[in-house]
Design a protein around this motif. Structure first.
Motif, PDB file in Angstrom:
ATOM      1  N   ILE A  83       0.838  -1.200   0.000  1.00 44.83           N
ATOM      2  CA  ILE A  83       0.000   0.000   0.000  1.00 44.83           C
ATOM      3  C   ILE A  83       0.877   1.255   0.000  1.00 44.83           C
ATOM      4  O   ILE A  83       0.581   2.240  -0.681  1.00 44.83           O
ATOM      5  N   LYS A  86       2.088   1.873  -3.397  1.00 39.03           N
ATOM      6  CA  LYS A  86       0.978   2.341  -4.220  1.00 39.03           C
ATOM      7  C   LYS A  86       0.767   3.845  -4.044  1.00 39.03           C
ATOM      8  O   LYS A  86       0.509   4.577  -5.006  1.00 39.03           O
ATOM      9  N   SER A  90       1.208   6.785  -6.852  1.00 39.16           N
ATOM     10  CA  SER A  90      -0.126   7.246  -7.234  1.00 39.16           C
ATOM     11  C   SER A  90      -0.076   8.653  -7.827  1.00 39.16           C
ATOM     12  O   SER A  90       0.883   9.400  -7.638  1.00 39.16           O
ATOM     13  N   GLU A  93      -5.296   9.170  -7.758  1.00 43.33           N
ATOM     14  CA  GLU A  93      -6.432   8.264  -7.929  1.00 43.33           C
ATOM     15  C   GLU A  93      -6.718   7.520  -6.606  1.00 43.33           C
ATOM     16  O   GLU A  93      -5.858   7.392  -5.754  1.00 43.33           O
ATOM     17  N   PHE A  94      -7.950   7.055  -6.488  1.00 43.28           N
ATOM     18  CA  PHE A  94      -8.366   6.305  -5.296  1.00 43.28           C
ATOM     19  C   PHE A  94      -8.617   4.849  -5.678  1.00 43.28           C
ATOM     20  O   PHE A  94      -9.107   4.551  -6.758  1.00 43.28           O
ATOM     21  N   ASP A  95      -8.249   3.952  -4.768  1.00 41.30           N
ATOM     22  CA  ASP A  95      -8.646   2.560  -4.906  1.00 41.30           C
ATOM     23  C   ASP A  95      -8.922   2.038  -3.498  1.00 41.30           C
ATOM     24  O   ASP A  95      -8.574   2.680  -2.509  1.00 41.30           O
ATOM     25  N   PRO A  96      -9.567   0.901  -3.374  1.00 38.29           N
ATOM     26  CA  PRO A  96      -9.980   0.416  -2.052  1.00 38.29           C
ATOM     27  C   PRO A  96      -8.827   0.298  -1.052  1.00 38.29           C
ATOM     28  O   PRO A  96      -9.021   0.513   0.155  1.00 38.29           O
ATOM     29  N   GLU A  97      -7.623  -0.043  -1.523  1.00 37.20           N
ATOM     30  CA  GLU A  97      -6.515  -0.260  -0.590  1.00 37.20           C
ATOM     31  C   GLU A  97      -5.927   1.052  -0.077  1.00 37.20           C
ATOM     32  O   GLU A  97      -5.503   1.132   1.075  1.00 37.20           O
ATOM     33  N   THR A  98      -5.873   2.061  -0.923  1.00 36.62           N
ATOM     34  CA  THR A  98      -5.225   3.312  -0.518  1.00 36.62           C
ATOM     35  C   THR A  98      -6.203   4.379  -0.043  1.00 36.62           C
ATOM     36  O   THR A  98      -5.785   5.393   0.520  1.00 36.62           O
ATOM     37  N   SER A  99      -7.493   4.192  -0.263  1.00 34.25           N
ATOM     38  CA  SER A  99      -8.469   5.249   0.033  1.00 34.25           C
ATOM     39  C   SER A  99      -8.461   5.639   1.507  1.00 34.25           C
ATOM     40  O   SER A  99      -8.667   6.812   1.844  1.00 34.25           O
TER      41      SER A  99
END
Length: 456
Positions: A83, A86, A90, A93-99
């Motif tokens: 993470i 990531k 990055s 952008e957002f994704d479930p792991e980094t949000s």
């Protein structure tokens, strides 16, 4: 700053100094060796002093805002290296792991600020996330570029090695604001790499592969953080190239004919590069830069003046209005604040530097003569580059700043170039007086120092 800063900072300082002494022989020679450690020490002092000033004088500020974001990224690494990487890679952008972590960072979708945070977060992995040590890491990055800048100046004019060291390393504003956990530290280092890469890769074509790599890396960092520095650098750099090739033409008549052509090409290529670099950028697009300048100036003057505001006249953001206030912008960037305008210790340091600039500029042009000085600038490509870059940059930051508190930081990229050019002119103007009938010590000394200036 925390308790661990008190314990870890001396340990890392010892490590960094050990590495510096170990590598000094590789990057110095008999002429430059004596400046290496003192210049690095000032960068370390600036990095530590910046944190102390922001903590105990200002009570917070951007440097600690960066560090608060670094804490989030570092926590992500501690929870999961995947993470963490990531987040480092990055682009908002957002994704479930980094949000979860991204939502805690106000500057996650601010590209320039988050670039600084990424660099600082990388350093944090090797120093237990210690603010002061991260600041020392930024100081080292900045120093590496400024050492490259100094070596470039030295190769061009080795006679002025002492004065050029002052211009590059020993101006208080430059080593203070250009050393700690701030955008300015990255930009000063990157500007030095661009200057080194441009001169060695294009002008003299020596060590081209390494010069190109350094130049491109520096350009990438500047483009990621403060692209307007590149916009100021590009036109005078292209003019420098054309001047160099123009001087190689043996026919004086042909040189005279082709010089306007070279200048015109430089303007066209510079304008094309500026529009290409900034196309689509919300803040720096050339078509919007006047409007942004107006907004920035109004905000910084009216909203955060705190007694240090200046007024260069009214402008509506159009190109014509920027041209109208350009002379005032140049004066305020190069020669202000005046001593009587200083309201705090930070402004006093800037005022003392501005006074030095005023004294050297007036005394040099007075002793040499305005016409002779202008001919000297026009005839020396390095002087043309330095003064044009300084003037373009001075207009940009003078129009955008609005108060001396921000101006003192914004203008540091031009300071080594302007002062360095003044010192080179000083030596150039004195040179004819030292010529003797039998043998010129000036010429012999220049050749000797020129050999010493080479570290490759």
């Amino acid at each position: 700053m925390e308790l661990k800063d008190l314990f870890l900072t001396p340990l890392y300082l010892g490590l960094f100094y050990g590495l510096a002494f170990a590598f000094r022989k590789r990057f110095t020679n008999a002429l430059t060796k004596k400046y290496f450690i003192p210049a690095l020490s000032l960068k370390f002092l600036g990095a530590i002093g910046l944190g102390l000033i922001y903590q105990f004088y200002y009570g917070g500020g951007d440097t600690f805002n960066y560090f608060n974001h670094v804490k989030v990224v570092h926590a992500a690494f501690m929870d999961s290296p995947v993470i963490g990487f990531k987040l480092l890679l990055s682009h908002g952008e957002f994704d479930p792991e980094t949000s979860r972590y991204a939502s805690m960072m106000e500057w996650y979708r601010a590209p320039t600020e988050f670039f600084v945070i990424k660099v600082a977060a990388f350093f944090s992995l090797f120093c237990f996330n210690t603010y002061t040590v991260i600041g020392l890491g930024f100081a080292i990055l900045s120093f590496s570029g400024m050492w490259a800048m100094y070596l470039t100046f030295l190769r061009i004019f080795p006679l002025a090695h002492k004065k050029l060291a002052i211009a590059v390393f020993f101006l208080p504003s430059v080593f203070f604001w250009g050393s700690g956990l701030m955008k300015d530290s990255l930009c000063m280092g990157a500007l030095g790499w661009v200057f080194y890469g441009f001169y060695h890769g294009i002008i003299i074509r020596r060590n081209v592969p390494s010069a190109v790599v350094m130049g491109l890396l520096g350009a990438y960092i500047i483009a990621s953080v403060k692209i307007y520095i590149l916009l100021s650098f590009l036109p005078p750099a292209l003019l420098w190239v054309f001047n160099e090739y123009n001087q190689k033409i043996k026919s004086s008549a042909l040189r005279l004919i082709l010089k306007p052509v070279f200048i015109g090409l430089g303007i066209i290529v510079g304008a094309f590069g500026a529009t290409t670099l900034t196309a689509g950028d919300e803040r720096y697009d050339v078509e919007k830069i006047g409007e942004r300048s107006k907004i920035n100036n109004y905000y910084l003057t009216q909203q955060v003046a705190s007694g240090s505001a200046y007024n260069i006249g009214e402008f509506d953001g159009s190109a014509s209005s920027i041209v109208k206030v350009a002379p005032q912008a140049i004066v305020v960037s190069l020669f202000r604040p005046f001593l009587f305008e200083a309201r705090n210790p930070v402004m006093l340091l800037s005022a003392l530097e501005a006074t030095l600039f005023i004294y050297l500029t007036i005394s040099l042009f007075y002793k040499t003569g305005i016409i002779k000085s202008l001919r000297l600038i026009a005839g020396e490509p390095i002087l043309s580059f330095c003064f044009i870059f300084s003037i373009i940059f001075a207009i940009g930051v003078g129009v955008n700043s609005g108060n001396f508190g921000t101006l003192v930081r914004y203008k540091i990229p031009l300071m080594p170039f302007y002062l360095g050019a003044l010192y080179i002119m000083q030596f150039k103007a004195r040179a004819p007086r030292r010529v003797v009938t039998r043998r010129s010590p000036q010429v012999n000394n220049a050749r000797k120092l020129g050999r010493l200036a080479v570290t490759e």
